[in-house]
Design an enzyme around this catalytic site. Structure first.
Site, PDB file in Angstrom:
ATOM      1  N   LYS A  22       0.830  -1.207   0.000  1.00 53.33           N
ATOM      2  CA  LYS A  22       0.000   0.000   0.000  1.00 53.33           C
ATOM      3  C   LYS A  22       0.862   1.254   0.000  1.00 53.33           C
ATOM      4  O   LYS A  22       0.608   2.204  -0.759  1.00 53.33           O
ATOM      5  CB  LYS A  22      -0.899   0.000   1.239  1.00 53.33           C
ATOM      6  N   ASN A  23       1.896   1.266   0.853  1.00 51.33           N
ATOM      7  CA  ASN A  23       2.699   2.474   1.017  1.00 51.33           C
ATOM      8  C   ASN A  23       3.670   2.725  -0.126  1.00 51.33           C
ATOM      9  O   ASN A  23       4.374   3.738  -0.134  1.00 51.33           O
ATOM     10  CB  ASN A  23       3.442   2.422   2.349  1.00 51.33           C
ATOM     11  N   CYS A 121      -5.824  12.291  12.802  1.00 51.53           N
ATOM     12  CA  CYS A 121      -5.405  10.900  12.648  1.00 51.53           C
ATOM     13  C   CYS A 121      -5.502  10.195  13.989  1.00 51.53           C
ATOM     14  O   CYS A 121      -4.989  10.701  14.984  1.00 51.53           O
ATOM     15  CB  CYS A 121      -3.978  10.822  12.117  1.00 51.53           C
ATOM     16  N   ARG A 126       0.443  13.793  12.385  1.00 51.49           N
ATOM     17  CA  ARG A 126       1.329  13.613  11.224  1.00 51.49           C
ATOM     18  C   ARG A 126       1.337  14.954  10.484  1.00 51.49           C
ATOM     19  O   ARG A 126       0.665  15.122   9.481  1.00 51.49           O
ATOM     20  CB  ARG A 126       0.826  12.493  10.327  1.00 51.49           C
ATOM     21  N   ASP A 315       4.486   0.069  12.289  1.00 51.94           N
ATOM     22  CA  ASP A 315       3.359  -0.620  11.671  1.00 51.94           C
ATOM     23  C   ASP A 315       3.304  -2.105  12.017  1.00 51.94           C
ATOM     24  O   ASP A 315       2.352  -2.795  11.637  1.00 51.94           O
ATOM     25  CB  ASP A 315       3.401  -0.462  10.145  1.00 51.94           C
ATOM     26  N   ARG A 407      -8.471  -0.913   4.601  1.00 51.78           N
ATOM     27  CA  ARG A 407      -7.620   0.153   4.071  1.00 51.78           C
ATOM     28  C   ARG A 407      -6.244  -0.374   3.686  1.00 51.78           C
ATOM     29  O   ARG A 407      -5.594   0.195   2.806  1.00 51.78           O
ATOM     30  CB  ARG A 407      -7.443   1.267   5.101  1.00 51.78           C
TER      31      ARG A 407
END
Length: 431
Positions: A22-23, A121, A126, A315, A407
């Site tokens: 995803k990133n 968030c 962030r 993460d 997500r």
């Protein structure tokens, strides 16, 4: 609202395909804004954040077509040749903070951009101030009005200027934004204190395929020589190291043996070292990574401290904490990246875990015998920790608010079911 129903107690075995990251996919979709030629991305995961980013670029006038491949991966073809709208509106940015990655490409190619400030968030602050400072160093004029960053080049200038950018902190999206902007800037840009994540390297490799001149990606100092124009390319998104790490922790906790196809052990050194110290057998093999575990009660809990890559990733903190709950002994977990990233603790405690939190420190007493309960996901990685705990817990666990999970994980319940887990998605009124 969808939920996951898990009946715990099964070991995992077999093979699972690790999806694209995803990133990496999100900035690479934005990188297509840098050229008027077609860009093709392979191994694009089916995620809610990817869907949102596609909505964002289509809203700008980009043609974006997605197709599904036989192996479950996706291909996206983008053409920003007729891009007409230089705005990233709040309605889309509020659901996905990575939308700020449109700022650099739009400024670099068109000389102006209107990008909404992200909303709050759940896992902590962030700030986008580093993005603004970096673009200003490259000559952009940026003001914040009515919740939007309004960016433009000064009168008489047609390109951003190369600059030395030293951020106050290591910022992944900031590094990505600067990389993309600098690729079309005039002269040389030096990024210091740059993020070193594999997703940064993958974006840089894509930009190089488009004609960018970049050196040092994967280190804390990246040098970019700006070019006049970038062209289209074809690129495969790197495998998702966090998805791979999540499956590694799941197998470690439940026991079993699993081959993770496309996983990169060299992207997970810190996590794999802790798994080996815990007592798992983890090997890098051709085409992926193999793990064998006798289950949480045979393992030793591991202390760790999250930090920027190549350290232990924030993460993966929640997932490894779930493993620590059922391993033997006690362990301290220190979270240094986000101030509110222990929100999963209360839900793990509902399942029977023994955890005490003091600020950014969590003390876990291992050896817990987890029992199923209804729990609520609070963010993306917290969701994954609850799934891991549910796979181990006695009886039924219902995980609510799994839109967080969607997500960042590509059909995680289907992949786990393929490994032998008793897990199903409960949809609609049944949920």
């Amino acid at each position: 609202m969808d939920k996951l129903l898990i009946r715990g107690g099964r070991t995992l075995g077999g093979e699972v395909l690790v999806s694209g990251a995803k990133n990496a996919a999100l900035p690479e979709l934005c990188a297509a804004l840098l050229t008027d030629q077609p860009v093709t991305l392979h191994n694009v995961p089916r995620l809610q954040d990817v869907t949102t980013m596609l909505k964002l670029v289509r809203n700008m006038g980009v043609t974006a077509e997605r197709s599904e491949n036989a192996d479950g991966s996706g291909t996206v073809r983008l053409d920003a040749g007729d891009l007409t709208n230089l705005e990233a509106p709040y309605e889309l940015v509020k659901t996905m903070r990575a939308s700020v990655l449109a700022l650099g490409p739009l400024l670099a190619r068109f000389g102006r951009a209107k990008v909404s400030l992200p909303g709050g968030c759940g896992i902590g602050s962030r700030p986008v101030d580093q993005h603004i400072k970096g673009m200003q160093a490259m000559g952009a004029e940026i003001v914040v009005e009515h919740g939007y960053m309004l960016a433009k080049l000064p009168a008489g200038r047609t390109r951003l200027m190369g600059a030395r950018i030293l951020t106050d902190m290591v910022t992944v999206t900031g590094t990505e934004n600067f990389l993309m902007a600098a690729a079309l800037a005039e002269g040389e840009t030096l990024l210091e204190n740059a993020a070193q994540e594999p997703e940064i390297v993958d974006l840089a490799e894509m930009l190089i395929k488009m004609g960018a001149k970049i050196d040092g990606h994967g280190t804390s100092q990246i040098r970019i020589q700006g070019v006049d124009k970038l062209h289209g390319c074809e690129h495969a998104v790197v495998a998702d190291r966090i998805e791979a790490g999540t499956f590694l922790c799941a197998v470690a906790a439940t026991g079993g043996e699993v081959f993770l196809r496309h996983a990169r052990a060299d992207h997970l050194d810190a996590v794999i070292d802790k798994l080996r110290d815990a007592g798992c057998d983890v090997k890098s093999v051709e085409g992926g990574v193999r793990i064998a575990s006798k289950g949480g009660p045979t393992l030793k809990a591991q202390a760790f401290r999250t930090t920027e890559y190549p350290g232990f990733p924030t993460d993966m903190q929640a997932q490894f904490m779930a493993l620590n709950c059922v391993a033997q002994g006690s362990a301290a977990v220190t979270e240094t990246i986000f101030e509110n990233r222990f929100m999963h603790v209360n839900e793990l405690v509902r399942l029977g875990a023994s955890i005490h939190v003091d600020g950014r420190l969590a003390l876990i007493e291992g050896g817990a015998e987890l029992s199923g309960a209804t729990v609520m996901a609070t963010d993306l990685r917290a969701s994954a920790s609850l799934v891991i705990a549910g796979l181990v817990a006695d009886g039924e666990t219902m995980v609510d608010r799994i839109y967080h999970l969607d997500r960042g994980y590509d059909r995680i319940e289907a992949k786990l079911r393929g490994l032998g887990a008793d897990i199903s998605r409960v949809t609609g009124a049944a949920a």
